[in-house]
Design an enzyme around this catalytic site. Structure first.
Site, short mmCIF file in Angstrom:
data_model
loop_
_atom_site.label_atom_id
_atom_site.label_comp_id
_atom_site.label_asym_id
_atom_site.label_seq_id
_atom_site.Cartn_x
_atom_site.Cartn_y
_atom_site.Cartn_z
N LYS A 1 38.76 24.79 31.17
CA LYS A 1 37.51 24.03 31.07
C LYS A 1 36.96 23.67 32.45
O LYS A 1 35.76 23.77 32.71
CB LYS A 1 37.75 22.75 30.26
CG LYS A 1 37.63 22.94 28.75
CD LYS A 1 36.16 22.91 28.31
CE LYS A 1 35.97 23.46 26.91
NZ LYS A 1 36.20 22.51 25.85
N TYR B 1 38.53 31.70 29.03
CA TYR B 1 38.51 30.70 27.97
C TYR B 1 38.69 31.40 26.64
O TYR B 1 39.36 32.41 26.55
CB TYR B 1 37.24 29.83 28.06
CG TYR B 1 37.50 28.48 27.44
CD1 TYR B 1 38.47 27.64 27.97
CD2 TYR B 1 36.83 28.07 26.31
CE1 TYR B 1 38.77 26.43 27.39
CE2 TYR B 1 37.11 26.85 25.72
CZ TYR B 1 38.09 26.03 26.26
OH TYR B 1 38.39 24.84 25.68
#
Length: 588
Positions: A207, A136
């Site tokens: 995510k 991420y």
């Protein structure tokens, strides 16, 4: 059947209908089975060993035992050695650490996810602090910018304007039926990088990998979606490797109708309780979509609500260090978009609940600066609707430094998406006004942070309480080691999602976000405070997520919005029991 194939029987479906492992039906018996029980790894009605090894859900690489290799016609298709999952994990981590370029690590991890799902998640869970910045922020931002060039295999579902009128059919093309969480983006505002169009798919994929690794929601219950309505990014439109529609963005009625069809199709295909997380939509669409669908769908905007919840958690935790209640603070924001106004609203709501004062009054302690300066009453008529509640009586102020000196904030929060805006003069002014200034530089990725951890500690002579949106290394100053906290949404959304699924929530309400914030703040220990942290270490993230899920679930039942009845006696244990385990299963 032929000697190299296995016949499937309808008898393979095991586990109870309520399911565990993220709240969906346990079709393959993988989670209802204990680790020493056997499960059947059939992928299609007839699966060869060759096919089995190429399905990431069941592939174990060199961990297939001799018995499994014989039973599933794999013998000879692999080298003779049998390696445990732990040895495989050490090998992959060793190889990852040889890469010096973060994007290369990202690509290697995505390749692993597409080959061996369980090993990927075990790696991520066991090495979360090291790998989170890879899967991420900040690395995912670069991956999205270069997505067209590094694209190998499709991940997630792409729904473009070409599919208008048949979105439901497109959703049915996705092979998994028991979807519980959808993360959807239109790619218009990817992190602090702007309009990346269809290449924003890296965000939903990233995510949802964290929903699984950190929140324990089964991978098969997760669906990443990119809505492609075009892009206004000229570089992408002129790039031969761009993977999306090469046209300007649709807006207005055309956009609204397309999203309406999408939301209706999602509800029709997956039911009332599927969680739809809006991700990285531009401000004007983000607020509108959340407002429009919050009363009819289970929707959540991480940029508005997730960021607000994690920042509020840090502020609640910081009360123990500063000896001040939230109501005693004066807040100044640089940035008045989704994140800034979302955080401000949740802070105002929390203060209102603590003091009993109307929210219109508690907002008066919170000031916002946008690109035109301090948001004040005389600007109200020209402001976007989501900024208007923050227009207070004050003379106009153009610059941030002047606003700091005028408002005298105790807390400075950056959500501007513009790097280096907390200058030395601004930070020194905060240090002059406060013994322990609370400075949150939240913009992502790292290059867009309002200031670095080293700058914050140096310019305040080690007195700042600092947290950022992207990770920073520990800082040595005046013989003392400071460990900057990370106000990362990853603390909140996995546990929040698990709590909603576990309770069978039908709507998201602000009280659930407050419950998540309070649960996260309660996980910060005295040792963490001593090291300057207002967030707990990520190493304990699954425990943190279970506690957040329990708090969110409890609030859902309290509000009468839960459909999974009766309420479990121990919600923490329930959350832990629902979590997906990436440990290999033994196959029949």
């Amino acid at each position: 059947m032929g000697t190299n194939q296995t016949q499937i029987s309808d008898e393979y479906v095991t586990g109870n209908s309520s399911g565990v492992g993220g709240g969906i039906s346990d079709v393959y018996g993988e989670d209802s089975a204990t680790l020493d029980q056997l499960v059947t790894p059939w992928v299609t009605s007839v699966a060869s060993g060759y096919t089995l090894m190429r399905d990431p859900r069941y592939n174990k690489g060199l961990a297939f035992t001799d018995k499994e290799r014989d039973a599933h016609y794999i013998t000879g298709l692999l080298p003779p050695v049998v390696l445990s999952q732990d040895v495989q994990e050490r090998k992959v981590m060793h190889n990852l650490r040889q890469y010096t370029v973060p994007l290369q690590r990202y690509m290697a991890l995505m390749d692993l996810q597409e080959r061996n799902e369980r090993l990927f998640y075990k790696l991520l869970i066991d090495n979360v602090e090291e790998l989170l910045p890879v899967v991420y922020t900040p690395t995912v931002g670069e991956a999205c910018q270069k997505y067209g060039s590094i694209y190998r295999r499709p991940q997630g579902l792409y729904i473009s304007l070409k599919e208008k009128g048949k979105i439901l059919e497109v959703l049915k093309n996705w092979p998994q039926r028991g979807i519980q969480v959808i993360v959807v983006t239109d790619g218009e505002r990817i992190l602090g990088l702007g309009d990346l169009g269809c290449q924003g798919m890296g965000i939903p994929v990233g995510k949802l990998s964290l929903y699984t690794a950190l929140g324990g929601i089964r991978p098969s219950a997760c669906l990443p979606i990119t809505i492609d309505v075009g892009t206004n990014n000229e570089k992408l439109l002129n790039n031969e490797f761009y993977i999306g529609l090469k046209q300007k963005r649709a807006n207005g009625e055309e956009y609204a109708e397309f999203l309406q069809e999408f939301m209706c199709a999602v509800k029709q295909n997956y039911g009332e309780k599927v969680l739809v997380q809006f991700e990285d939509f531009a401000n004007h669409h983000a607020f509108e979509l959340l407002s429009k669908y919050c009363s009819s769908h289970l929707v959540f905007n991480d940029d508005i609500q997730g960021t607000a919840s994690v920042v509020l958690a840090g502020l609640i935790a910081a009360q123990k260090v500063l000896g001040k209640s939230l109501a005693d603070h004066t807040f100044l924001f640089l940035g008045a978009g989704e994140a800034g106004t979302g955080i401000a609203e949740l802070i105002a709501l929390k203060i209102s609940k603590e003091t009993g004062k109307p929210i219109d009054e508690t907002r008066k302690k919170i000031w916002l600066v946008d690109s035109k300066g301090l948001i004040v009453s005389e600007r109200k008529e020209s402001l976007q609707h989501f900024k208007q509640p923050w227009a207070h009586d004050h003379k106009p102020v153009k610059e941030l430094l002047a606003a700091v000196n005028a408002i005298k904030p105790t807390v400075l929060i950056g959500t501007s998406g513009v790097g280096k805006t907390f200058t030395k003069e601004v930070v020194e002014a905060m240090a002059t006004l406060n013994e322990k200034p609370l400075i949150l530089a939240l913009s992502n990725p790292t290059s867009q942070a309002e200031c670095t951890a080293e700058e914050a500690y140096t310019w305040t002579k080690g007195r700042a309480i600092f947290a950022s949106g992207s990770p920073f290394d520990p800082v040595q100053y005046d013989g003392k080691k400071f460990t900057p906290g990370q106000a990362n949404n990853c603390y909140i959304f996995p546990g929040l999602g698990l709590g909603l699924i576990m309770s069978g929530a039908i709507r998201v309400r602000d009280d659930m976000l407050l419950a998540a914030s309070e649960a996260l703040a309660s996980q910060v220990t005295e040792e963490n405070f001593a090291n300057g942290l207002i967030y707990p270490p990520f190493a304990n993230i699954r425990k943190i997520s279970a506690n957040i899920a329990a708090s969110v679930g409890a609030k859902t039942y309290e509000l009468g919005l839960a459909s999974n009845l009766p309420r479990p006696k121990d919600l923490v244990k329930m959350a832990e029991s629902c979590m997906y385990s990436p440990v290999y299963r033994n196959f029949r």
